[in-house]
Structure formats: C-alpha cells, structure tokens
Design an enzyme around this catalytic site. Structure first.
Site, PDB file in Angstrom:
ATOM      1  N   HIS A  38       0.833  -1.220   0.000  1.00  0.00           N
ATOM      2  CA  HIS A  38       0.000   0.000   0.000  1.00  0.00           C
ATOM      3  C   HIS A  38       0.857   1.254   0.000  1.00  0.00           C
ATOM      4  O   HIS A  38       1.915   1.288   0.616  1.00  0.00           O
ATOM      5  CB  HIS A  38      -1.000  -0.001   1.160  1.00  0.00           C
ATOM      6  CG  HIS A  38      -0.427   0.039   2.543  1.00  0.00           C
ATOM      7  ND1 HIS A  38      -0.237   1.222   3.241  1.00  0.00           N
ATOM      8  CD2 HIS A  38      -0.017  -0.947   3.383  1.00  0.00           C
ATOM      9  CE1 HIS A  38       0.245   0.960   4.443  1.00  0.00           C
ATOM     10  NE2 HIS A  38       0.404  -0.363   4.563  1.00  0.00           N
ATOM     11  N   ASP A  40      -0.639   4.323   0.703  1.00  0.00           N
ATOM     12  CA  ASP A  40      -1.185   5.303   1.650  1.00  0.00           C
ATOM     13  C   ASP A  40      -0.460   5.165   2.985  1.00  0.00           C
ATOM     14  O   ASP A  40       0.118   4.119   3.290  1.00  0.00           O
ATOM     15  CB  ASP A  40      -2.702   5.129   1.846  1.00  0.00           C
ATOM     16  CG  ASP A  40      -3.067   3.772   2.449  1.00  0.00           C
ATOM     17  OD1 ASP A  40      -2.503   2.758   2.020  1.00  0.00           O
ATOM     18  OD2 ASP A  40      -3.915   3.732   3.360  1.00  0.00           O
ATOM     19  N   ASP A  71       6.222   1.527   6.611  1.00  0.00           N
ATOM     20  CA  ASP A  71       4.801   1.169   6.428  1.00  0.00           C
ATOM     21  C   ASP A  71       4.172   2.087   5.383  1.00  0.00           C
ATOM     22  O   ASP A  71       3.605   3.091   5.720  1.00  0.00           O
ATOM     23  CB  ASP A  71       4.092   1.308   7.784  1.00  0.00           C
ATOM     24  CG  ASP A  71       2.661   0.832   7.759  1.00  0.00           C
ATOM     25  OD1 ASP A  71       2.263   0.204   6.777  1.00  0.00           O
ATOM     26  OD2 ASP A  71       1.945   1.095   8.735  1.00  0.00           O
ATOM     27  N   GLU A 105      -5.253   1.178   2.526  1.00  0.00           N
ATOM     28  CA  GLU A 105      -5.034   0.126   3.525  1.00  0.00           C
ATOM     29  C   GLU A 105      -5.284   0.650   4.932  1.00  0.00           C
ATOM     30  O   GLU A 105      -5.868  -0.035   5.782  1.00  0.00           O
ATOM     31  CB  GLU A 105      -3.598  -0.421   3.415  1.00  0.00           C
ATOM     32  CG  GLU A 105      -3.375  -1.732   4.160  1.00  0.00           C
ATOM     33  CD  GLU A 105      -3.092  -1.572   5.648  1.00  0.00           C
ATOM     34  OE1 GLU A 105      -3.282  -2.540   6.396  1.00  0.00           O
ATOM     35  OE2 GLU A 105      -2.694  -0.472   6.082  1.00  0.00           O
ATOM     36  N   GLU A 106      -4.834   1.861   5.172  1.00  0.00           N
ATOM     37  CA  GLU A 106      -4.929   2.402   6.529  1.00  0.00           C
ATOM     38  C   GLU A 106      -6.355   2.816   6.901  1.00  0.00           C
ATOM     39  O   GLU A 106      -6.613   3.223   8.034  1.00  0.00           O
ATOM     40  CB  GLU A 106      -3.980   3.601   6.695  1.00  0.00           C
ATOM     41  CG  GLU A 106      -2.503   3.285   6.421  1.00  0.00           C
ATOM     42  CD  GLU A 106      -1.829   2.437   7.502  1.00  0.00           C
ATOM     43  OE1 GLU A 106      -2.525   1.957   8.419  1.00  0.00           O
ATOM     44  OE2 GLU A 106      -0.601   2.259   7.408  1.00  0.00           O
ATOM     45  N   ASP A 132       4.541  -6.099   4.551  1.00  0.00           N
ATOM     46  CA  ASP A 132       3.887  -5.004   5.277  1.00  0.00           C
ATOM     47  C   ASP A 132       3.816  -5.354   6.763  1.00  0.00           C
ATOM     48  O   ASP A 132       2.920  -4.940   7.472  1.00  0.00           O
ATOM     49  CB  ASP A 132       2.488  -4.779   4.687  1.00  0.00           C
ATOM     50  CG  ASP A 132       1.834  -3.515   5.206  1.00  0.00           C
ATOM     51  OD1 ASP A 132       2.559  -2.578   5.606  1.00  0.00           O
ATOM     52  OD2 ASP A 132       0.582  -3.460   5.222  1.00  0.00           O
ATOM     53  N   HIS A 379       3.391   4.674  12.031  1.00  0.00           N
ATOM     54  CA  HIS A 379       2.232   5.448  12.503  1.00  0.00           C
ATOM     55  C   HIS A 379       2.630   6.579  13.463  1.00  0.00           C
ATOM     56  O   HIS A 379       1.751   7.250  13.993  1.00  0.00           O
ATOM     57  CB  HIS A 379       1.180   4.559  13.209  1.00  0.00           C
ATOM     58  CG  HIS A 379       0.529   3.567  12.294  1.00  0.00           C
ATOM     59  ND1 HIS A 379      -0.647   2.920  12.604  1.00  0.00           N
ATOM     60  CD2 HIS A 379       0.888   3.108  11.077  1.00  0.00           C
ATOM     61  CE1 HIS A 379      -0.972   2.096  11.627  1.00  0.00           C
ATOM     62  NE2 HIS A 379      -0.054   2.192  10.688  1.00  0.00           N
TER      63      HIS A 379
HETATM   64  N1  BES Z   1       1.331  -2.699   8.087  1.00  0.00           N
HETATM   65  C1  BES Z   1       0.314  -2.503   9.052  1.00  0.00           C
HETATM   66  C2  BES Z   1      -0.129  -3.787   9.724  1.00  0.00           C
HETATM   67  C3  BES Z   1       0.909  -4.490  10.540  1.00  0.00           C
HETATM   68  C4  BES Z   1       1.861  -3.803  11.254  1.00  0.00           C
HETATM   69  C5  BES Z   1       0.897  -5.844  10.610  1.00  0.00           C
HETATM   70  C6  BES Z   1       2.807  -4.463  11.994  1.00  0.00           C
HETATM   71  C7  BES Z   1       1.822  -6.519  11.359  1.00  0.00           C
HETATM   72  C8  BES Z   1       2.788  -5.817  12.050  1.00  0.00           C
HETATM   73  C9  BES Z   1      -0.880  -1.837   8.401  1.00  0.00           C
HETATM   74  O1  BES Z   1      -0.499  -0.780   7.562  1.00  0.00           O
HETATM   75  C10 BES Z   1      -1.753  -1.239   9.469  1.00  0.00           C
HETATM   76  O2  BES Z   1      -1.318  -0.345  10.137  1.00  0.00           O
HETATM   77  N2  BES Z   1      -2.982  -1.712   9.571  1.00  0.00           N
HETATM   78  C11 BES Z   1      -3.933  -1.160  10.470  1.00  0.00           C
HETATM   79  C12 BES Z   1      -5.286  -1.691  10.146  1.00  0.00           C
HETATM   80  C13 BES Z   1      -6.108  -0.855   9.210  1.00  0.00           C
HETATM   81  C14 BES Z   1      -7.420  -1.541   8.937  1.00  0.00           C
HETATM   82  C15 BES Z   1      -6.324   0.533   9.744  1.00  0.00           C
HETATM   83  C16 BES Z   1      -3.668  -1.575  11.884  1.00  0.00           C
HETATM   84  O3  BES Z   1      -3.182  -2.685  12.122  1.00  0.00           O
HETATM   85  O4  BES Z   1      -3.970  -0.776  12.767  1.00  0.00           O
HETATM   86 MN    MN Z   2       1.049  -1.289   6.382  1.00  0.00          MN
HETATM   87 MN    MN Z   3      -0.103   0.986   8.870  1.00  0.00          MN
END
Ligand code: BES
Ligand code: MN
Ligand code: MN
Length: 407
Positions: A38, A40, A71, A105-106, A132, A379
């Site tokens: 992703h 974003d 990320d 994705e976010e 990711d 983040h």
């Molecule tokens: N890359 C992350 C997910 C992640 C981070 C998986 C570290 C395993 C280890 C992804 O970009 C993310 O931040 N996802 C969000 C979910 C989304 C639906 C907002 C999350 O996990 O908060």
């Molecule tokens: Mn991610």
């Molecule tokens: Mn993320």
C-alpha cells in the site's frame, strides 16, 4: 514499475484513492505471484515531533527517515528493486508477476475489496506475497502466519442540549465527559480482561505446541520495553507478552475528546463527548458479532442521563494459516541468503484487511515477509527503515522470485 521492467501498468480509479496494478505474464509454465502493498500512510501529525520533515526522506544513523519508509512504501520498494535487478540480468522476469498497490489500507481497504470482487480472474495467482509486517528483531528475518483483525468504533455522547456555564448549572446536570470516563474505566477488569459479555466466547485455543513455539522465539523483552518506554507494563493475566500481542483479543481506547481544550480555563459543562476505540480480534471471533456485543455492552453501561450515537467505522477479520506449502520453505531459504540468518515463523498483532480477503477468496498461500522492525515508529513521528534490512531485503527477495521459477 516502468523502470523495473513492467510494460503493462494501470492506474485504476476508485471511489476514493486509485489502485496501481502492473503485470508481467511472460514466463509460461512458471508460477504466478501476486504481490500486494500500500502507498497510503497514516497522518504524519504531530509534525513538530519529527527530527527532519516527514515527507523529505533523510538518511541518518543507518536508517532512512520519512512517513511510509517502513509502512509500507519502503517495503514495496524492496520488491521493485529486486524485480528490476532480475529483469536487468535476465531481460525478463523469472516468474509471472502481478503487482497490486492500493491507497486505502490504513482506512480499511474498501475500494480494493470492490476491485477484488470484480477482478477475480485477473488477480488469480499461485500465491500472495506481502511485505507489510515486521521482523521479530534485528537480525531475525521473519515470516508472519497470523494477524489480528480490527473493528473500529466511534461514539458520541450527548447530555445537555448545549454547553452550559458550570457555575450556573454544575451540580445538577449530567456531564457527558464524566460519563465517558466512567464508561471506559469499566471496559476492562482488574486482570485486564475485556468486560464485554461474550467477547472471549469463540476465541480459538492455541495448541500446546504452537504456544510453546511462539514463546520460544528469540523475542526480546528488553527491546520491547525500550521501544515502548512506559514506567510500567500491564496486560491480560495468564498470558505471556508475546501471547498478549499476537493471539489475544483486546479493546483499546484510541482517542477521547470533548469540552474545552484551549489554553487557560473555561468553566463549561460540555454538551457532547466523543471517543474512538477499537477491538483487535483473533481467530474464532466474528467481527460483526463482536461489534454487536460491544455496542450492547456500551449502551448498557451508560447512564440514562446521556444519549449515545454508536458508529462502527470498519470491521476486519483476523487471519492465520498453516505454512507447510513449499513456497514457505523457499521464502525461508531466500531470507537465509539475504540475511545470513535463519528465518523464523511468527504471528503479529497488526491487521492487513487484504490478506484475509485474498485468503478467503482464493485460498492461496499468503507469504508475509516483513522487513520493518517493531521500533521503527510506524504510525508515529520519526518513522524509519533500517537500511541494512532494506538492502538485505532486496537480496532476499531477488533470490526468492528467482528461485520460485523452479517451484
Ligand atoms: N502494516 C500494518 C499492519 C501491521 C503492522 C501488521 C505491523 C503486522 C505488524 C498496516 O499498515 C496497518 O497499520 N494496519 C492497520 C489496520 C487498518 C485496517 C487501519 C492496523 O493494524 O492498525
Ligand atoms: Mn502497512
Ligand atoms: Mn499501517
């Protein structure tokens, strides 16, 4: 993508952010890989906490700093550089490859989901490859076989019709901010368990062997605590930290606001109070059911002195899958070549909606190879990617794609 050797590249408009799709299917008889990432990112604010500007990539102490380095743009770049190298050497890619990079994705991957539904044939592949996630630690290349799901909620409590003078009215009227504080104080018990009735009902128990394997990983408490930097630690009683992070569901308060937040004093009783919160879900839990249970419990806990608007902003299923397909051993061998270290199989606590969607739709192996580190501030301000992992990652991924030609 063009400079990596792709000729067929599309920018696909969606209701929100466009998708980027590229494919090269010039390796007849060879496997087809779908790579997903992703572009974003999470908001870069608060900007003043960044050492160098969030959108000016800067190299410092062996890391590259900028929003999206870990990320996920930096990790996507690893694959493009590996593919570019293979294309330059061979004049063609060694396997058939489809690349799908999304921009939501976010925020839950809604447009992507619509695209997948309409393009099942186009996206068909023998395996999904994603970078990711994170490595367990420095020098420990990792393949992730489980992620938690995520439900995100927002509530708005209303007490008095409008803001009130707290001297004129205070003492005889409800304060929605106080109701909100009381609500969140009640959502965990003293053992740090979520108090929503039924929340844990269908949580799948891990086998003894899996629990043992996860707890035997070279996970470092010291690195974990250094990354967090809290004066003390807490978590669900009866589970190790690794279990609390990867295989136990949680409820987290993500934001709380209302009333006066400016400088100095303002004696006011706010009319409204707000909160954003979320639940991380693990295998066995159904996001829709959990959302209903959470809403029911919140409404039950609130006093009659406030009304509540309850919104579910997004839902997402957890994911975990066996890793015995041959492609996982290939990934492990490729990581060994790139990092000179044995790769481990881990689970993680974060969520990637597309992985679940793909797994449910195509039932193909999903190979999650993370090159981020848990303390790279994804983040958060000063997000960065360790350059050594970036370069070792390129090497590993080049070996991986090359080696898949003989899968
Ligand atoms: N890359 C992350 C997910 C992640 C981070 C998986 C570290 C395993 C280890 C992804 O970009 C993310 O931040 N996802 C969000 C979910 C989304 C639906 C907002 C999350 O996990 O908060
Ligand atoms: Mn991610
Ligand atoms: Mn993320």
């Amino acid at each position: 993508m063009r400079s990596a050797g792709f000729q067929s590249i599309e920018i696909v408009p969606t209701a929100l952010h466009p998708l980027v799709y590229a494919e090269s299917l010039n390796a007849p008889g060879k496997p087809t890989i779908l790579f997903y990432g992703h572009y974003d990112v999470q908001p870069a604010e608060p900007l003043h906490l960044w050492t160098t500007p969030a959108f000016e990539p800067t190299v410092r102490n062996g890391n590259i700093y900028a929003r999206g380095t870990a990320d996920d743009k930096g990790q996507v770049h690893i694959h493009l550089k590996a593919l570019q190298a293979l294309h330059q050497i061979g004049g063609e890619f060694p396997i058939n490859i489809k690349i799908l990079i999304e921009g939501e994705e976010e925020v839950g991957s809604v447009s992507l989901w619509n695209f997948v539904q309409k393009n099942k044939e186009k996206l068909k592949a023998d395996a999904l490859v994603v970078s990711d996630t994170s490595m367990l630690g420095k020098g420990v290349p990792s393949i992730t076989y489980g992620l938690r799901g995520l439900n995100y909620y927002q509530i708005e409590l209303t007490g008095p019709r409008r803001d009130l003078h707290s001297g004129v009215y205070g003492g005889a009227v409800p304060n929605p901010l106080a109701a909100l504080a009381e609500l969140f104080a009640k959502l965990h018990d003293k053992n740090f368990r979520v108090t929503v009735p039924g929340f844990y009902d269908n949580v799948k128990q891990l086998s003894k062997a899996e629990r043992k394997a996860l707890n035997a990983l070279p996970w470092s408490r010291k690195t974990f605590q250094e990354a967090v930097g809290a004066p003390g630690y807490c978590g669900e009683k009866g589970f190790t930290t690794v279990e609390q992070l990867w295989i136990r569901p949680t409820l987290e308060l993500n934001g709380l606001w209302g009333g006066y937040q400016g400088e100095g004093a303002k004696t006011v009783i706010p009319s409204r109070a707000y909160a954003k919160f979320s639940t991380r879900l693990v295998p066995g839990q159904d996001p829709q059911r959990i959302a209903k249970l959470v809403e029911k419990h919140v409404r039950k806990l609130l006093p009659k002195t406030v009304t509540c608007k309850f919104e579910v902003l997004s839902t997402g299923k957890p994911w975990s899958a066996p890793y015995h397909a041959p492609i996982f051993q290939r990934a492990q061998a490729a990581l060994q070549k790139g990092f000179n270290q044995k790769a481990v199989f881990i689970r993680e606590g974060g969520s990637i909606p597309f992985v679940t969607q793909m797994y449910d739709t195509f039932e193909v192996p999903c190979v999650l190879i993370g090159f981020g580190l848990p303390d790279e501030n994804a983040h958060a301000p000063d997000e960065h990617l360790y350059l050594e992992n970036y370069f070792s990652g390129i090497k590993a991924i080049a070996h991986f794609y090359q080696d898949l030609a003989t899968l």
